[in-house]
Write an enzyme that holds these catalytic residues in place. Structure first.
Site, PDB file in Angstrom:
ATOM      1  N   TRP A 182       1.643 -51.793  36.500  1.00 22.11           N
ATOM      2  CA  TRP A 182       3.040 -52.300  35.674  1.00 22.11           C
ATOM      3  C   TRP A 182       2.519 -52.497  34.244  1.00 22.11           C
ATOM      4  O   TRP A 182       1.420 -53.301  34.089  1.00 22.11           O
ATOM      5  CB  TRP A 182       3.644 -53.195  36.098  1.00 22.11           C
ATOM      6  CG  TRP A 182       4.798 -53.694  34.985  1.00 22.11           C
ATOM      7  CD1 TRP A 182       5.962 -52.723  34.891  1.00 22.11           C
ATOM      8  CD2 TRP A 182       4.722 -54.742  34.203  1.00 22.11           C
ATOM      9  NE1 TRP A 182       6.605 -53.500  33.866  1.00 22.11           N
ATOM     10  CE2 TRP A 182       5.766 -54.614  33.416  1.00 22.11           C
ATOM     11  CE3 TRP A 182       3.916 -55.679  33.891  1.00 22.11           C
ATOM     12  CZ2 TRP A 182       6.203 -55.486  32.257  1.00 22.11           C
ATOM     13  CZ3 TRP A 182       4.213 -56.600  32.639  1.00 22.11           C
ATOM     14  CH2 TRP A 182       5.298 -56.444  31.981  1.00 22.11           C
ATOM     15  N   GLU A 221       5.219 -49.117  38.406  1.00 17.75           N
ATOM     16  CA  GLU A 221       6.563 -49.722  38.576  1.00 17.75           C
ATOM     17  C   GLU A 221       7.325 -49.754  37.086  1.00 17.75           C
ATOM     18  O   GLU A 221       6.648 -49.829  36.259  1.00 17.75           O
ATOM     19  CB  GLU A 221       6.116 -51.360  38.644  1.00 17.75           C
ATOM     20  CG  GLU A 221       7.147 -52.248  38.651  1.00 17.75           C
ATOM     21  CD  GLU A 221       6.591 -53.697  38.788  1.00 17.75           C
ATOM     22  OE1 GLU A 221       5.421 -53.944  39.179  1.00 17.75           O
ATOM     23  OE2 GLU A 221       7.645 -54.586  38.710  1.00 17.75           O
ATOM     24  N   LYS A 223      10.582 -50.159  34.384  1.00 18.77           N
ATOM     25  CA  LYS A 223      11.214 -51.297  33.851  1.00 18.77           C
ATOM     26  C   LYS A 223      12.512 -50.797  32.938  1.00 18.77           C
ATOM     27  O   LYS A 223      12.111 -49.835  32.444  1.00 18.77           O
ATOM     28  CB  LYS A 223      10.242 -52.278  33.314  1.00 18.77           C
ATOM     29  CG  LYS A 223      10.868 -53.795  32.984  1.00 18.77           C
ATOM     30  CD  LYS A 223       9.991 -54.631  32.758  1.00 18.77           C
ATOM     31  CE  LYS A 223      10.531 -55.825  32.121  1.00 18.77           C
ATOM     32  NZ  LYS A 223       9.872 -57.241  32.572  1.00 18.77           N
ATOM     33  N   ASP A 255      11.323 -52.940  41.399  1.00 17.21           N
ATOM     34  CA  ASP A 255      11.394 -54.259  41.393  1.00 17.21           C
ATOM     35  C   ASP A 255      13.008 -54.337  40.992  1.00 17.21           C
ATOM     36  O   ASP A 255      13.492 -54.012  39.957  1.00 17.21           O
ATOM     37  CB  ASP A 255      10.494 -54.754  39.887  1.00 17.21           C
ATOM     38  CG  ASP A 255      10.782 -56.104  39.873  1.00 17.21           C
ATOM     39  OD1 ASP A 255      11.624 -56.507  39.737  1.00 17.21           O
ATOM     40  OD2 ASP A 255       9.530 -56.685  39.441  1.00 17.21           O
ATOM     41  N   HIS A 258      14.474 -54.980  37.580  1.00 20.67           N
ATOM     42  CA  HIS A 258      14.212 -53.993  36.381  1.00 20.67           C
ATOM     43  C   HIS A 258      15.258 -53.013  36.106  1.00 20.67           C
ATOM     44  O   HIS A 258      14.733 -51.920  35.645  1.00 20.67           O
ATOM     45  CB  HIS A 258      12.797 -53.440  36.768  1.00 20.67           C
ATOM     46  CG  HIS A 258      11.444 -54.208  36.564  1.00 20.67           C
ATOM     47  ND1 HIS A 258      10.457 -53.810  36.679  1.00 20.67           N
ATOM     48  CD2 HIS A 258      11.593 -55.528  36.291  1.00 20.67           C
ATOM     49  CE1 HIS A 258       9.371 -54.879  36.521  1.00 20.67           C
ATOM     50  NE2 HIS A 258      10.346 -55.875  36.269  1.00 20.67           N
ATOM     51  N   HIS A 282       9.284 -55.060  44.677  1.00 22.38           N
ATOM     52  CA  HIS A 282       8.961 -56.191  44.084  1.00 22.38           C
ATOM     53  C   HIS A 282      10.320 -57.010  44.343  1.00 22.38           C
ATOM     54  O   HIS A 282      11.363 -56.645  43.639  1.00 22.38           O
ATOM     55  CB  HIS A 282       8.673 -56.211  42.747  1.00 22.38           C
ATOM     56  CG  HIS A 282       7.222 -56.453  42.499  1.00 22.38           C
ATOM     57  ND1 HIS A 282       6.356 -56.248  41.381  1.00 22.38           N
ATOM     58  CD2 HIS A 282       6.034 -56.044  43.453  1.00 22.38           C
ATOM     59  CE1 HIS A 282       5.138 -56.325  41.363  1.00 22.38           C
ATOM     60  NE2 HIS A 282       4.715 -56.140  42.700  1.00 22.38           N
ATOM     61  N   ASP A 290      15.577 -59.983  33.648  1.00 20.57           N
ATOM     62  CA  ASP A 290      14.639 -60.030  34.668  1.00 20.57           C
ATOM     63  C   ASP A 290      13.725 -61.234  34.532  1.00 20.57           C
ATOM     64  O   ASP A 290      12.535 -61.553  34.198  1.00 20.57           O
ATOM     65  CB  ASP A 290      13.466 -58.987  34.117  1.00 20.57           C
ATOM     66  CG  ASP A 290      12.344 -58.804  35.127  1.00 20.57           C
ATOM     67  OD1 ASP A 290      12.372 -59.084  36.355  1.00 20.57           O
ATOM     68  OD2 ASP A 290      11.259 -58.434  34.739  1.00 20.57           O
ATOM     69  N   ASP A 292      12.840 -63.530  36.946  1.00 22.44           N
ATOM     70  CA  ASP A 292      12.160 -63.946  37.981  1.00 22.44           C
ATOM     71  C   ASP A 292      12.296 -65.204  38.505  1.00 22.44           C
ATOM     72  O   ASP A 292      11.335 -65.975  38.722  1.00 22.44           O
ATOM     73  CB  ASP A 292      10.484 -63.622  37.642  1.00 22.44           C
ATOM     74  CG  ASP A 292      10.089 -62.178  37.287  1.00 22.44           C
ATOM     75  OD1 ASP A 292      10.338 -61.269  38.354  1.00 22.44           O
ATOM     76  OD2 ASP A 292       9.723 -61.708  36.257  1.00 22.44           O
ATOM     77  N   ASP A 322       7.916 -61.052  43.679  1.00 21.01           N
ATOM     78  CA  ASP A 322       7.575 -61.047  42.214  1.00 21.01           C
ATOM     79  C   ASP A 322       8.458 -61.976  41.717  1.00 21.01           C
ATOM     80  O   ASP A 322       9.371 -61.714  40.888  1.00 21.01           O
ATOM     81  CB  ASP A 322       7.388 -59.819  41.734  1.00 21.01           C
ATOM     82  CG  ASP A 322       7.086 -59.748  40.356  1.00 21.01           C
ATOM     83  OD1 ASP A 322       6.530 -60.811  39.936  1.00 21.01           O
ATOM     84  OD2 ASP A 322       7.476 -58.847  39.475  1.00 21.01           O
TER      85      ASP A 322
END
Ligand code: RNT
Ligand code: ZN
Length: 415
Positions: A182, A221, A223, A255, A258, A282, A290, A292, A322
């Site tokens: 990523w 990955e 985004k 993910d 994303h 993820h 994003d 997290d 993640d």
């Protein structure tokens, strides 16, 4: 009859084999990211913290600062989580002997041997990631797509070094190791050139993936945007899916933080399954962006797990986490997010997928909706409790007392 036996009987009336569901859940590994334990600080630049493409917010006490602290915290968390585990490492967690520091383009397997020993001792698998952020060689927010050939070469070399490390870890553990690339590359404001950086990224990836490494599962990955990178992301979804689709040994990692908030990874999994024999994930929780946040037992997590189960894709979808919250107890964050992931997997294994599919296929959407809704109040909690008991981990909130004790006796001494 115990509560578990009674719940089991109710599920069997729906045609669900609870014992089989628990067995399948036990054997599906969850790859737990090491970076929840230290806000992604890593060991190669301990004062650096995050920046240049990544951000952890919060200032809770007790962040792990060393390999010993991070592994101790990880084990504490792992002792409260049922099922098979892997540990997901980033290249910035290289361990250097006194005076042995090297920059990221020069790291080797030897810098990760303590991790391999740790994993072997505790029966964990390992996954790996190049660390392409929080580093002075990020120039104008670009790495593998940089027009500066010195910068681009540095990060290509880093990614090649990481693939080789992943290969050796795989050899040492007799396993395959996921290596996830990523990069934060993008632009804050309207690009003058959208194609150029993507052509450079494509060329970088070609160079990185040149060497065949049988123990490595390569993935990329994508985004959509990030704070400070609002206008353009080089490694977008279309770019990486196209790259992976045209390179048989490279997979697209999804993910769920994303994408645009109205897009769902639960729908992307079955869109990719006809084309890919591996789909790494993820799992995270984005709040407005994003961000997290720690994974909770919410509808989308359950829907993702349902798609894995009903697509018969437990061998294809690689479950990784993640999230990184520095505002709460980090060990508890690990436990909460990972228990929820394990819980959602077990929950998905207990849904009457065959019956629901048949209802959809026969056009009986009314009965389909009815059953879907009735299933929501099935006695899942009793199955989860039994599952935790069988794995020797606390079945309810009682695990938290241990965390409070750990905070007092261990984390608080790290000031
Ligand atoms: C960032 C990506 C990436 C990182 C980790 C640390 O937006 O999700 O996966 O979070 O590699
Ligand atoms: Zn991610």
């Amino acid at each position: 009859m115990t509560r578990f036996e009674s719940a089991k009987e109710k599920y069997s009336r729906l045609g669900i084999d609870v014992e089989k569901a628990m067995e399948i859940a036990s054997n599906k590994a969850i790859s737990i990211h090491c970076w929840q334990g230290d806000d992604l600080t890593g060991f190669d630049n301990p004062d650096g913290g995050t920046g240049n493409g990544i951000l952890a917010t919060g200032n809770y006490m007790g962040r792990a600062r060393t390999f010993e602290e991070l592994t101790a915290d990880f084990l504490k968390a792992a002792s409260m989580i049922p099922g098979k585990k892997r540990i997901n490492l980033h290249a910035c967690y290289a361990i250097f002997e006194e005076g042995g520091w090297v920059d990221r383009d020069k790291i080797e397997y030897k810098h990760f041997i303590p991790w391999v020993e740790f994993a072997r001792e505790h029966g964990f698998g390992i996954d790996f990631n190049p660390t392409v952020f929080s580093h002075p060689m990020m120039k104008n927010g670009l790495s593998l797509s940089s027009p500066d050939e010195k910068v681009r070469k540095f990060w290509i070399d880093h990614c090649i070094a990481c693939r080789r490390i992943a290969q050796k870890i795989g050899e040492a553990l007799g396993d395959k190791v996921l290596n996830d690339i990523w990069i934060p590359d993008g632009l804050k404001d309207i690009p003058a050139d959208r194609l150029g950086p993507r052509m450079l990224l494509k060329d970088s990836l070609d160079k990185i993936f040149e060497e065949k490494l049988p123990n490595v599962i390569d993935c990329i990955e994508s985004k959509v945007f990030a704070i400070g990178v609002e206008s353009y992301t080089v490694g977008s979804s279309e770019f990486y899916i196209s790259y992976a689709a045209s390179h048989p040994d490279v997979y697209p990692l999804l993910d769920n933080g994303h994408y645009h908030p109205t897009e769902f990874v639960s729908d992307k999994i079955p869109a990719l399954l006809p084309f890919f024999d591996k789909i790494p994930l993820h799992i995270t929780r984005g709040v407005r962006w994003d961000s997290d946040h720690v994974v909770i037992f919410d509808d989308e997590l359950k829907e993702i797990m349902k798609e894995i189960v009903r697509g018969d894709a437990l061998d294809k979808v690689l479950i990784g986490l993640d999230f990184f919250d520095a505002a709460i107890n980090r060990v508890a964050a690990w436990v909460i997010g990972t228990r929820n992931t394990a819980k959602a997997l077990l929950w998905a294994l207990l849904q009457p997928h065959e019956t629901l599919k048949a209802l959809q296929d026969s056009g009986n959407f009314t009965k389909n909706l009815m059953l879907l809704e009735e299933c929501k109040t099935m006695p899942f909690a009793d199955i989860w409790e039994e599952y935790c008991n069988r794995h020797g981990v606390p079945a309810d909130e009682s695990w938290y007392a241990d965390i409070e004790e750990y905070e007092k006796t261990v984390l608080a001494t790290r000031q």
